[in-house]
Design an enzyme around this catalytic site. Structure first.
Site, PDB file in Angstrom:
ATOM      1  N   LYS A 134       0.855  -1.187   0.000  1.00  0.00           N
ATOM      2  CA  LYS A 134       0.000   0.000   0.000  1.00  0.00           C
ATOM      3  C   LYS A 134       0.888   1.233   0.000  1.00  0.00           C
ATOM      4  O   LYS A 134       1.531   1.550   0.992  1.00  0.00           O
ATOM      5  CB  LYS A 134      -0.937   0.045   1.217  1.00  0.00           C
TER       6      LYS A 134
ATOM      7  N   GLU B 248       9.898   1.009  10.462  1.00  0.00           N
ATOM      8  CA  GLU B 248      10.903   2.061  10.211  1.00  0.00           C
ATOM      9  C   GLU B 248      10.212   3.395  10.434  1.00  0.00           C
ATOM     10  O   GLU B 248       9.355   3.798   9.637  1.00  0.00           O
ATOM     11  CB  GLU B 248      11.433   1.975   8.782  1.00  0.00           C
TER      12      GLU B 248
ATOM     13  N   CYS C 181      13.688  10.686   6.935  1.00  0.00           N
ATOM     14  CA  CYS C 181      13.542  10.175   8.311  1.00  0.00           C
ATOM     15  C   CYS C 181      14.816  10.376   9.115  1.00  0.00           C
ATOM     16  O   CYS C 181      14.756  10.630  10.311  1.00  0.00           O
ATOM     17  CB  CYS C 181      13.148   8.711   8.275  1.00  0.00           C
TER      18      CYS C 181
ATOM     19  N   GLU D 271       9.872  15.643  15.744  1.00  0.00           N
ATOM     20  CA  GLU D 271      10.229  15.573  14.331  1.00  0.00           C
ATOM     21  C   GLU D 271       9.383  16.585  13.548  1.00  0.00           C
ATOM     22  O   GLU D 271       8.156  16.525  13.582  1.00  0.00           O
ATOM     23  CB  GLU D 271       9.970  14.159  13.799  1.00  0.00           C
TER      24      GLU D 271
HETATM   25  P1  NAD Z   1       2.262   8.151   8.107  1.00  0.00           P
HETATM   26  O1  NAD Z   1       2.613   7.282   9.249  1.00  0.00           O
HETATM   27  O2  NAD Z   1       1.174   9.117   8.243  1.00  0.00           O
HETATM   28  O3  NAD Z   1       1.877   7.267   6.827  1.00  0.00           O
HETATM   29  C1  NAD Z   1       2.720   6.229   6.364  1.00  0.00           C
HETATM   30  C2  NAD Z   1       1.867   5.178   5.673  1.00  0.00           C
HETATM   31  O4  NAD Z   1       0.973   4.618   6.625  1.00  0.00           O
HETATM   32  C3  NAD Z   1       1.007   5.714   4.538  1.00  0.00           C
HETATM   33  O5  NAD Z   1       0.956   4.739   3.510  1.00  0.00           O
HETATM   34  C4  NAD Z   1      -0.362   5.844   5.188  1.00  0.00           C
HETATM   35  O6  NAD Z   1      -1.416   5.740   4.273  1.00  0.00           O
HETATM   36  C5  NAD Z   1      -0.358   4.659   6.135  1.00  0.00           C
HETATM   37  N1  NAD Z   1      -1.260   4.785   7.277  1.00  0.00           N
HETATM   38  C6  NAD Z   1      -1.685   5.915   7.891  1.00  0.00           C
HETATM   39  N2  NAD Z   1      -2.525   5.605   8.905  1.00  0.00           N
HETATM   40  C7  NAD Z   1      -2.617   4.255   8.938  1.00  0.00           C
HETATM   41  C8  NAD Z   1      -3.305   3.327   9.774  1.00  0.00           C
HETATM   42  N3  NAD Z   1      -4.073   3.728  10.769  1.00  0.00           N
HETATM   43  N4  NAD Z   1      -3.160   2.006   9.529  1.00  0.00           N
HETATM   44  C9  NAD Z   1      -2.381   1.577   8.533  1.00  0.00           C
HETATM   45  N5  NAD Z   1      -1.696   2.406   7.702  1.00  0.00           N
HETATM   46  C10 NAD Z   1      -1.802   3.729   7.906  1.00  0.00           C
HETATM   47  O7  NAD Z   1       3.647   8.838   7.728  1.00  0.00           O
HETATM   48  P2  NAD Z   1       3.924   9.890   6.587  1.00  0.00           P
HETATM   49  O8  NAD Z   1       3.463  11.214   7.050  1.00  0.00           O
HETATM   50  O9  NAD Z   1       3.424   9.368   5.287  1.00  0.00           O
HETATM   51  O10 NAD Z   1       5.524   9.831   6.505  1.00  0.00           O
HETATM   52  C11 NAD Z   1       6.341  10.587   7.296  1.00  0.00           C
HETATM   53  C12 NAD Z   1       6.935   9.767   8.421  1.00  0.00           C
HETATM   54  O11 NAD Z   1       7.621   8.615   7.913  1.00  0.00           O
HETATM   55  C13 NAD Z   1       7.976  10.521   9.192  1.00  0.00           C
HETATM   56  O12 NAD Z   1       7.781  10.341  10.560  1.00  0.00           O
HETATM   57  C14 NAD Z   1       9.292   9.877   8.764  1.00  0.00           C
HETATM   58  O13 NAD Z   1      10.314  10.032   9.677  1.00  0.00           O
HETATM   59  C15 NAD Z   1       8.884   8.483   8.551  1.00  0.00           C
HETATM   60  N6  NAD Z   1       9.835   7.768   7.680  1.00  0.00           N
HETATM   61  C16 NAD Z   1      10.683   6.828   8.224  1.00  0.00           C
HETATM   62  C17 NAD Z   1      11.620   6.181   7.433  1.00  0.00           C
HETATM   63  C18 NAD Z   1      12.560   5.153   8.022  1.00  0.00           C
HETATM   64  O14 NAD Z   1      13.129   4.371   7.265  1.00  0.00           O
HETATM   65  N7  NAD Z   1      12.754   5.108   9.316  1.00  0.00           N
HETATM   66  C19 NAD Z   1      11.687   6.466   6.085  1.00  0.00           C
HETATM   67  C20 NAD Z   1      10.819   7.420   5.559  1.00  0.00           C
HETATM   68  C21 NAD Z   1       9.894   8.065   6.368  1.00  0.00           C
END
Ligand code: NAD
Length: 497
Positions: free
Chosen positions: A196, A271, A305, A401
């Site tokens: 997804k 992650e 991230c 963050e």
């Molecule tokens: P997010 O957690 O809002 O969304 C990430 C994914 O999760 C999306 O596909 C979203 O649709 C899905 N999602 C959202 N709510 C959900 C739920 N209740 N159940 C299942 N899936 C759900 O994060 P974002 O705003 O898209 O991304 C930014 C974040 O990602 C930042 O905190 C960043 O640090 C982190 N990030 C971490 C890494 C790593 O490797 N550690 C890499 C990239 C980004």
């Protein structure tokens, strides 16, 4: 959807066609017929629509992945064939690299040029690295003791087996690369996948799915469900047919996914977010350190991230380093990522722009000094590269963050203080140390609580090096041999001879 810069005709054709999701080898609409729009962050205009999957669609995809894993040509495929298929997929990505880069640019806002050499090339290199693993997955044989059966003889061994159906959920900041970090080890080990993509960035995942089909993977091995996190993401997380969940995103959502995974005892790797420190010691090459610190936070608009979002500089050089970083920031050209002269694109969304500017405003209210940047503008979701000084370690600005081009910086006096400040964070994803004092560097490395430590570089990733977080930055590792472990189970076998 006007696109005012030249792009490949294939890119335009892909974006403007009616996009569907790939389930069991077929391109489908959502069962409900629902769709959702995605935007071009450089303009704020709607770029297209994708199906908005719900539980029924996710179930169909998981069942397809289950059939592919349990009983299909895929489940009988030998390691060499899995290796060759992954290599073929990487070759197809290389063929379509410019198209993939333009899709990342249009959908995420990042520079197409940078996406070509970073996002797309790293994805290709990573898949080739993982292709090599397909033929190197090993168990071991064990000389057992079995004291209660002293006269019997045994052959004991341990098999390493693919974990099964993988549910992969990724964020929007590196849509293709994050998807490949999941897909590579899954396909190398023989798993099947339901991906997804993030709500905001479905484009490159759908192109990737097309290339997976072209490479010749059997139906159901790779499925993509586009849709919202709350509907499609939550349905995938809760599905009892998923054997392993792999998630990249925020710590907040990661916690929910981790808890939901435990209900089904689904294997899970997370992650998550970060607030990574960049630590500049007095002996460092200061110009290189300033350029490195600027790139650590401003690369990908700070939406990384492991971005170096906290800067600590040994006191006597603090002002000089900040002046250099401000000079670099002030010289950056912001604009549409399709324009090759642009250094920084927009943030992903109006929501993210609002979030980042509200942190800058909070900083002003708390008495921070804006050394450069601080403004946002449109159309599109732009925020100027910003450095805040006169901040307190306990500020929310330093602890939370922000996920944008905002650096918070403060001086330190000695190494003990540098360690204390660097570790004073709920996160532990990455850290960089800038110094040529080998002894100081080696004394610091074991004391820094983070999954990666870089010296005289930052956010430098290699397919062979595990990547992941200490503390609130996650559970498990992507890349390297560690990733293979997360996509396999151990089976102990004991044969009485
Ligand atoms: P997010 O957690 O809002 O969304 C990430 C994914 O999760 C999306 O596909 C979203 O649709 C899905 N999602 C959202 N709510 C959900 C739920 N209740 N159940 C299942 N899936 C759900 O994060 P974002 O705003 O898209 O991304 C930014 C974040 O990602 C930042 O905190 C960043 O640090 C982190 N990030 C971490 C890494 C790593 O490797 N550690 C890499 C990239 C980004």
């Amino acid at each position: 959807m006007p696109i005012e810069f030249p792009i490949l005709p294939q890119t335009r054709a892909f974006v403007t066609r009616q996009l569907k999701m790939l389930i069991d080898g077929r391109w489908l609409d959502a069962a409900s017929g629902a769709t959702m729009s995605f935007l071009n962050p450089a303009t704020g205009e709607i770029l297209g629509q994708v199906p908005s999957a719900a539980a029924e669609d996710v179930d169909r995809a998981v069942q397809a992945a289950r059939r592919a894993f349990d009983d299909s040509p895929w489940s009988r495929m030998r390691p060499r064939e899995r290796q060759n298929l992954l290599w073929k997929l990487a070759d197809l990505m290389e063929r379509d690299a410019q198209l993939l880069a333009e899709l990342e640019c249009l959908n995420n806002g990042k520079s197409a040029q940078v996406a070509r050499v970073m996002d797309v090339q790293l994805s290709i290199d990573f898949l080739r690295y993982m292709a090599g693993w397909a033929t190197k997955i090993e168990g071991s044989s064990i000389n057992v003791s079995m004291p209660l059966m002293p006269d019997a003889q045994f052959h004991g061994y341990i098999r390493r087996e693919a974990v099964g159906v993988v549910g992969a959920i990724v964020a929007w900041n590196f849509p293709l690369l994050l998807a490949c970090w999941k897909l590579g080890p899954a396909l190398a080990t023989g798993c099947s996948v339901v991906l997804k993509p993030a709500d905001e960035t479905p484009l490159s995942a759908l192109k990737l799915a097309e290339l997976v089909q072209e490479a010749g993977y059997p139906d159901g091995v790779f499925n993509v469900v586009t849709g919202s996190g709350l509907q499609a993401g939550a349905a995938l997380t809760a599905h009892p047919g998923v054997d392993k969940l792999t998630f990249t995103g925020s710590t907040e959502v990661g916690k929910q996914i981790g808890k939901a995974a435990m209900d089904n005892m689904t294997r899970v790797t997370l992650e998550l977010g970060g607030k990574s420190p960049t630590v500049v010691l007095a002996d460092a090459n200061l110009q290189e350190a300033a350029a490195g610190a600027a790139s650590a936070i401003f690369f990908n608009q700070g939406q990384v991230c492991c971005a170096g979002s906290r800067l600590y500089v040994q006191r006597k050089h603090f002002d000089n380093v900040i002046a250099d970083i401000a000079g670099i920031a002030n010289g950056m050209k912001l604009g549409n990522g399709l324009d090759p002269s642009v250094d920084m694109g927009p943030l992903i969304s109006a929501k993210q722009q609002g979030r980042v500017t509200s942190y800058i405003e909070l900083g002003r209210q708390l008495g921070a000094t804006v050394a450069c940047g601080g403004e946002s503008f449109g159309p599109g979701y732009f925020v100027k590269p910003t450095v805040l000084v006169d901040v307190d370690q306990k500020h929310r600005l330093v602890q939370e963050e922000i996920f944008g081009p905002v650096l918070v910086a403060m001086p330190f006096d000695d190494l003990d203080e540098a360690v204390r400040l660097a570790n004073d964070s709920p996160y532990g994803l990455g850290a960089s140390i800038w110094s040529n004092d080998l002894s100081a560097v080696h004394r610091l490395i074991p004391r820094i609580k983070s999954g990666s430590v870089w010296v005289n570089c930052h956010s430098a990733l290699d397919p062979a090096l595990p990547f992941g977080g200490y503390k609130m930055s996650g559970v498990g590792r992507e890349m390297g041999a560690a990733a293979i472990e997360h996509y396999t189970e151990l089976k102990s076998v004991l044969i009485r001879l």
